[in-house]
Motif scaffolding. Structure first.
Motif, PDB file in Angstrom:
ATOM      1  N   PRO A 113       0.809  -1.229   0.000  1.00 60.40           N
ATOM      2  CA  PRO A 113       0.000   0.000   0.000  1.00 60.40           C
ATOM      3  C   PRO A 113       0.844   1.282   0.000  1.00 60.40           C
ATOM      4  O   PRO A 113       0.453   2.273  -0.615  1.00 60.40           O
ATOM      5  N   HIS A 161       1.145   1.764   9.568  1.00 54.73           N
ATOM      6  CA  HIS A 161      -0.288   1.581   9.822  1.00 54.73           C
ATOM      7  C   HIS A 161      -1.062   2.870  10.065  1.00 54.73           C
ATOM      8  O   HIS A 161      -2.223   2.982   9.707  1.00 54.73           O
ATOM      9  N   LEU A 219      -5.525   0.905   4.233  1.00 58.15           N
ATOM     10  CA  LEU A 219      -6.079  -0.441   4.359  1.00 58.15           C
ATOM     11  C   LEU A 219      -5.861  -1.052   5.745  1.00 58.15           C
ATOM     12  O   LEU A 219      -6.189  -2.222   5.967  1.00 58.15           O
ATOM     13  N   ALA A 220      -5.283  -0.286   6.661  1.00 57.68           N
ATOM     14  CA  ALA A 220      -4.863  -0.874   7.946  1.00 57.68           C
ATOM     15  C   ALA A 220      -6.004  -1.600   8.662  1.00 57.68           C
ATOM     16  O   ALA A 220      -7.143  -1.148   8.671  1.00 57.68           O
ATOM     17  N   CYS A 270      -2.586  -4.965  12.054  1.00 57.10           N
ATOM     18  CA  CYS A 270      -1.512  -4.081  11.601  1.00 57.10           C
ATOM     19  C   CYS A 270      -0.983  -3.211  12.740  1.00 57.10           C
ATOM     20  O   CYS A 270       0.177  -2.814  12.753  1.00 57.10           O
ATOM     21  N   HIS A 286       0.674  -7.406   5.811  1.00 54.82           N
ATOM     22  CA  HIS A 286      -0.209  -8.514   6.193  1.00 54.82           C
ATOM     23  C   HIS A 286      -1.209  -8.877   5.108  1.00 54.82           C
ATOM     24  O   HIS A 286      -1.671  -9.999   5.036  1.00 54.82           O
ATOM     25  N   LEU A 287      -1.572  -7.897   4.299  1.00 53.53           N
ATOM     26  CA  LEU A 287      -2.642  -8.145   3.339  1.00 53.53           C
ATOM     27  C   LEU A 287      -2.154  -8.694   2.002  1.00 53.53           C
ATOM     28  O   LEU A 287      -2.947  -9.015   1.131  1.00 53.53           O
TER      29      LEU A 287
HETATM   30  S1  SF4 Z   1       0.536  -4.374   7.112  1.00 51.03           S
HETATM   31 FE1  SF4 Z   1      -1.410  -3.356   7.355  1.00 51.03          FE
HETATM   32  S2  SF4 Z   1      -0.867  -1.219   7.800  1.00 51.03           S
HETATM   33 FE2  SF4 Z   1       0.927  -2.217   7.004  1.00 51.03          FE
HETATM   34  S3  SF4 Z   1       0.864  -1.755   4.840  1.00 51.03           S
HETATM   35 FE3  SF4 Z   1      -0.117  -3.743   5.091  1.00 51.03          FE
HETATM   36  S4  SF4 Z   1      -2.271  -3.258   5.325  1.00 51.03           S
HETATM   37 FE4  SF4 Z   1      -1.181  -1.348   5.617  1.00 51.03          FE
END
Ligand code: SF4
Ligand SMILES: Nc1ncnc2c1ncn2[C@@H]1O[C@H](COP(=O)(O)OP(=O)(O)OP(=O)(O)O)[C@@H](O)[C@H]1O
Ligand SMILES: Nc1ncnc2c1ncn2[C@@H]1O[C@H](COP(=O)(O)OP(=O)(O)O)[C@@H](O)[C@H]1O
Ligand code: SF4
Ligand SMILES: [Mg+2]
Ligand SMILES: [Mg+2]
Lengths: 327, 323
Positions: B250, B290, B295-296, B300, B319-320
């Motif tokens: 992201p 985050h 998208l957090a 996160c 994580h995503l």
């Molecule tokens: S881990 Fe969570 S906060 Fe970090 S970039 Fe990925 S979605 Fe965003």
């Protein structure tokens, strides 16, 4: 379109020990109401001097406006105003933000002091009303917790926050014209995107015209409707932003567009040589030392600034000859 | 292009933050925080990121201009963090740095010839004749006229000064060149000249570049692979093509969307991030991005995502993003 500012044949000279050298000339432009108008050029091309002249802030001596008019709201020639009259317009009807917000903010005063100062000078609001206006504008430029930020000093803020504060101060009195001299050059891209977005919103909300000065064609493409290209102190081309990017006329503009590193083309292009210094200005066309299309006449005689297409001006012999042949 | 020249493993550079009368250590600026990657021989690997994300500190720690506080730097399979001062000096011939600022990084009292020959005398016992010959050679390669070799730095433009800096670095015939924002201080019309020079020299001398920059357009142009840094960590690392065409993280997506267009008719889909980069003295828990990530999710905030190879040669810490 109603103009908010018209610059007519502006010329700025610098007095050296014995001689007087020209630094800026042939500046003709018209900024419309609610328009974002761009001036683009390399460093030393005279962008900042032009904006300082509008604000009546040229360091004089050695600098002086030797010719021209700067007409504001179709009536006042700013160059003919007294220092006192200018002070009343500055920070009120016309305001300015700079590249390095740190140098424009006073490190010894809180953000609140700096905002109040401008309001005290330009308005007759009560203290309570002034404070409310400050909070409102700080919120408007996207800073959370305005009350707390107002108690802080400039060095406690990040570069992006400082530029927001500068914009807040500039917008405080609801100016008709905002001059932004490289407002995002010192900032990172994600912060630059925030600030440019904010400036566009403010233009809509406050109906302010903006003069956007930058060396970055990307910033121009993002924000402006019309644009002037400056080279070695002169405007060499002036038109709407789409024509400039898609139908550039002047060899310098073409070179600049080609040398935009990145997604345009894959070959690395650069304009050979460098901008001539004030002391070594060529006599004819000022771009002649670097121009891939230069002709004999270019070195001897300066070309005229001509309308080469509808709403499209260019100062180059190629078009002057073309037009002469058509008559 | 598969042989690994440089391997960085879990590298850390923490600067102590001192406070109070007794200058006690109050905390640490985690300028480089657990960074791992490899640079292959003859490739250009670029690191991009916003101001303060730790790019320069990483570059300097790899060269041991700054002493790392943890991790390993393997150059030709040997950990140079174990090297003695003397070994280090030898190693420096092979690893050179080009700085951002062509104005302050050159001694104003030395001529071009003195500046460019200085590293030769420091690293080799070499005769004056031989040194001069090598200086002439490299000046020609970087495009500086020989008759300028008696001039001083202030007599040159920014672009020419950067050529002098490059000549100083390359005269030693290094294998790896770390270039820290080598064109950022230059005018747009000059930047391309210097980039082109760097690309030509890479070919001629089989150089490997670790290129550091905040400018995504510049990086796109010259890199084989690109790593994106945020708050002392690499968030994503991939082939240039994959990173620009199909970014997965992201933050990378936001960063790329923030680059101004070069065409007023093309309006970009823009992701405007909230707020500023947090301070590296007090980095957030969990994913460092985050607080600004659109998208957090809950996890996160608490769990640090691992840096994993989600596709061949495409590394991401989020994580995503799944394999
Ligand atoms: S881990 Fe969570 S906060 Fe970090 S970039 Fe990925 S979605 Fe965003
Ligand atoms: N000597 C030092 N002591 C303490 N903190 C430092 C020191 N040098 C750097 N830092 C901090 O480490 C972080 C990373 O700095 P660094 O100079 O590596 O960033 P950068 O990514 O190169 O930024 P830029 O794009 O502005 O050059 C920053 O927060 C910086 O303030
Ligand atoms: N105070 C000054 N005295 C003499 N020359 C100046 C002064 N300020 C600017 N100049 C010269 O005027 C030219 C234009 O400068 P400037 O407007 O600052 O350029 P830009 O903002 O486009 O980078 C440059 O050649 C610069 O050296
Ligand atoms: S007038 Fe001549 S030198 Fe100047 S830009 Fe046109 S072609 Fe080039
Ligand atoms: Mg300027
Ligand atoms: Mg740096």
């Amino acid at each position: 379109m109603e103009p908010i500012l018209q610059i007519k044949d502006l010329q700025i000279d610098v007095k050296m020990d014995e001689e007087v050298l020209n630094v800026v000339k042939n500046i003709n432009l018209e900024i419309g109401k609610r328009e974002i108008y761009g001036i683009v050029g390399e460093s030393g091309s005279g962008k900042s001097l032009t904006s300082l002249a509008i604000m009546g802030l040229l360091a004089s001596p050695p600098l002086q406006v030797s010719k021209g008019e700067i007409v504001f709201e179709e009536e006042k020639d700013l160059l003919k105003l007294s220092p006192k009259e200018l002070r009343k317009i500055r920070g009120n009807k016309i305001s300015m933000i700079f590249q390095e917000p740190m140098s424009a903010l006073d490190p010894l005063f809180t953000i609140e002091d700096q905002l109040m100062e401008s309001l005290k000078f330009h308005t007759k609001l009560s203290k309570k009303e002034m404070k409310r206006a400050c909070v409102k504008i700080i919120e408007r430029v996207g800073i959370p917790r305005p009350e707390q930020i107002m108690k802080e000093y400039p060095h406690q803020l990040s570069g992006g926050m400082r530029q927001r504060i500068m914009i807040a101060i500039a917008m405080l009195c609801n100016p008709k014209l905002l001059i932004a001299d490289e407002p995002t050059t010192a900032l990172d891209v994600t912060i630059q995107a925030q600030i440019l977005e904010l400036m566009k919103e403010l233009r809509d909300d406050f109906e302010t015209s903006i003069l956007m000065i930058t060396h970055d064609l990307g910033v121009i493409a993002e924000t402006c409707q019309r644009v002037a290209v400056m080279y070695a102190g002169e405007i060499v081309e002036e038109t709407d932003v789409v024509s400039l990017f898609h139908r550039p006329k002047h060899p310098y503009t073409k070179g600049l567009l080609k040398s935009m590193v990145g997604d345009r083309s894959d070959a690395l292009y650069s304009i050979p040589g460098k901008v001539p210094s004030v002391e070594q200005m060529p006599t004819g066309c000022r771009f002649v030392t670097r121009c891939p299309e230069a002709m004999d006449i270019c070195a001897r005689v300066s070309p005229d600034d001509l309308e080469v297409a509808e709403n499209h001006r260019c100062k180059c012999w190629i078009y002057q000859e073309e037009m002469a042949n058509h008559v | 292009m598969s042989e690994t020249l440089l391997k960085v493993e879990s590298l850390e550079k923490f600067f102590p933050v001192k406070a109070g009368v007794f200058k006690r250590t109050k905390g640490y600026v985690k300028a480089v925080n657990d960074v791992s990657f490899e640079v292959k021989a003859k490739e250009t690997l670029s690191l991009v990121g916003e101001s303060g994300c730790g790019k320069s500190t990483l570059g300097r720690s790899i060269l041991r201009i700054l002493e790392p506080t943890g991790g390993k730097v393997l150059f030709n399979d040997k950990n140079i963090l174990d090297y003695s001062k003397q070994d280090l000096r030898k190693m420096r011939r092979d690893m050179q740095l080009v700085f951002q600022d062509p104005y302050s990084s050159l001694n104003p009292r030395m001529t071009v010839r003195e500046l460019v020959s200085e590293p030769l005398y420091t690293h080799f016992s070499i005769s004056k004749v031989e040194a001069n010959q090598r200086v002439d050679e490299i000046l020609e390669k970087v495009g500086l006229p020989l008759e300028h070799s008696k001039r001083y730095p202030h007599q040159f433009s920014g672009g020419q000064r950067q050529r002098i800096s490059i000549a100083r670095a390359l005269v030693l015939k290094p294998k790896l060149v770390v270039a820290d924002e080598p064109v950022s201080a230059l005018d747009v019309s000059i930047q391309a000249q210097i980039l082109k020079l760097l690309v030509d020299l890479q070919e001629e001398f089989d150089l490997t570049y670790l290129f550091i920059s905040h400018d995504l357009n510049v990086v796109k142009h010259i890199s084989d692979r690109v790593g994106v840094m945020y708050l002392g960590k690499i968030m994503e690392l991939a082939d240039t093509e994959a990173l620009y065409q199909d970014p997965l993280h992201p933050y990378t997506k936001a960063l790329l969307s923030a680059v101004p267009t070069s065409d007023p008719l093309v309006k970009k889909e823009r992701i405007i991030l909230k707020g500023d980069v947090p301070s590296p003295t007090d980095p957030p828990s969990g994913c460092p991005f985050h607080q600004r990530c659109p998208l957090a999710e809950e996890q996160c905030r608490n769990v640090l995502p691992e840096f994993v190879e989600v596709r061949p040669e495409h590394w991401v810490a989020c994580h995503l993003v799944e394999e």
